[in-house]
Motif scaffolding. Sequence first.
Motif, PDB file in Angstrom:
ATOM      1  N   HIS A 102      -6.097   2.643  -4.394  1.00 21.74           N
ATOM      2  CA  HIS A 102      -6.465   2.994  -2.484  1.00 21.74           C
ATOM      3  C   HIS A 102      -6.290   4.176  -2.104  1.00 21.74           C
ATOM      4  O   HIS A 102      -6.074   5.024  -1.318  1.00 21.74           O
ATOM      5  CB  HIS A 102      -4.651   2.824  -1.859  1.00 21.74           C
TER       6      HIS A 102
ATOM      7  N   ASP B  11       0.955  -1.128   0.062  1.00 22.16           N
ATOM      8  CA  ASP B  11       0.065  -0.184  -0.176  1.00 22.16           C
ATOM      9  C   ASP B  11       0.719   1.715   0.543  1.00 22.16           C
ATOM     10  O   ASP B  11       2.088   0.960   0.716  1.00 22.16           O
ATOM     11  CB  ASP B  11      -1.110  -0.175   0.993  1.00 22.16           C
ATOM     12  N   ASP B  12       0.113   2.456  -0.560  1.00 21.78           N
ATOM     13  CA  ASP B  12       0.521   4.127   0.025  1.00 21.78           C
ATOM     14  C   ASP B  12       1.535   4.717  -1.327  1.00 21.78           C
ATOM     15  O   ASP B  12       2.127   5.269  -0.968  1.00 21.78           O
ATOM     16  CB  ASP B  12       0.949   4.092   1.067  1.00 21.78           C
TER      17      ASP B  12
ATOM     18  N   HIS C  81       3.120  -2.333   3.363  1.00 18.74           N
ATOM     19  CA  HIS C  81       3.496  -0.677   2.677  1.00 18.74           C
ATOM     20  C   HIS C  81       4.608  -0.798   1.838  1.00 18.74           C
ATOM     21  O   HIS C  81       5.459  -0.826   2.343  1.00 18.74           O
ATOM     22  CB  HIS C  81       3.203   0.246   4.178  1.00 18.74           C
TER      23      HIS C  81
ATOM     24  N   HIS D 227      -5.577   8.816   0.671  1.00 22.91           N
ATOM     25  CA  HIS D 227      -5.466   8.692   1.738  1.00 22.91           C
ATOM     26  C   HIS D 227      -6.275   9.207   2.953  1.00 22.91           C
ATOM     27  O   HIS D 227      -6.199   9.376   3.733  1.00 22.91           O
ATOM     28  CB  HIS D 227      -3.897   8.861   2.654  1.00 22.91           C
TER      29      HIS D 227
HETATM   30 ZN   LIG Z   1      -2.640   3.110   3.244  1.00 26.11          ZN
END
Ligand SMILES: [Zn+2]
Length: 375
Positions: free
Chosen positions: A240, A189-190, A335, A244
Amino acid sequence: MRMEETRLNKVFARALAVALLLGGAAVAHRAYSLVPVTVNGQQCIVAQGTRVGECVGRYSPAHPGNMVSAGERRVLDDGAGRPVVVLVNGRVATSDEPARPGDRIQAFSGTDVTEPTTVATVTVEPPVEVIGAGPYEVVVSPGAAGIAEVTRGAVSGEVIATQTVEPPSALVVKRSAAPASTGVALTFDDGPWPGQTEAVLRILASKDVKATFFMLGSRVKVAPETARAVAAAGHAIGNHSYTHTYLGSAGPGRVRWEITATNALISQVTGVEAHWFRAPGGILGPTATGVLEQESMRSALWTVDPEDWREGQTAQELAEAVVKAARPGGIVVLHDGGGDQSVTIEALPLIIDGLRARGFTLVTLDELGSVKGAW
Ligand SMILES: [Zn+2]
């Protein structure tokens, strides 16, 4: 003739005398050679020259002191314990001195001594627990080794005692008639996050693993090359959100934009139409659920969260947490962006090897079968 008789008689008489004399001497000698003693209070007659030790051995055998093993009490070394003590008339005697008439011999048994012991700390392999039956097996829990302290005889090696310091936990194997799902999905993620994302891609390539990357629109915007590299390597790409944002508390317009603007950007930059969505913080809310339905997207949450963003965790600890918690059909959240993820990158080869050692195959969300989409 008479004289002859007399002479003969004389010879006979002399012979008799000699015989008597010799016999008497023999009797006398025999009387002298017998030695009366007592051995532990028992009256005994022994031949002259008999040693004190022999008297004891014959009439009142004493237990020799041996070295014995600490567990089974086996004799390890004859006479290596505390020895037999022999007293003659109250004084300590040696066993090879001759017994004398009237000697009062006392023998005291020796005492066994136990060998010394050693204590060692050992690891205890986890016991194997098998659930079900059939030719297919999956490790559902890797178990953990325990620690025990083992006391052994230093000479015999006999195990005297085993004390558990930390009990092992069982390695659980699930057997089944049909092949069970062994897929586990790694998700990142991210990102995209230049540097870190490429490092993750290199490891995945070297291990021949395909993963799923949940990208932020804002990150795709600033790092399109990195986003393209993920797509080019054949990994799955999910959405995603753009910034955020926690969608449960955002307005409907904002929620719609977070999802659709990110889809558009991912498509424009990588050519991939994202059909997986992971809500930031796992908080979806009714508006986002509706948008996903309209966009023909599916929510993908996770089942294994080692909190790889948390500081103070070593790569080994992180990998162990993932491998331990993984189950067939599991989704691991990691991540590649959002900050320094160097520990995740260091842990990634360990995670992949550890999951494979448990029999898992590493797949993308598309290949997983059922995906956890709601809590
Ligand atoms: Zn995230």
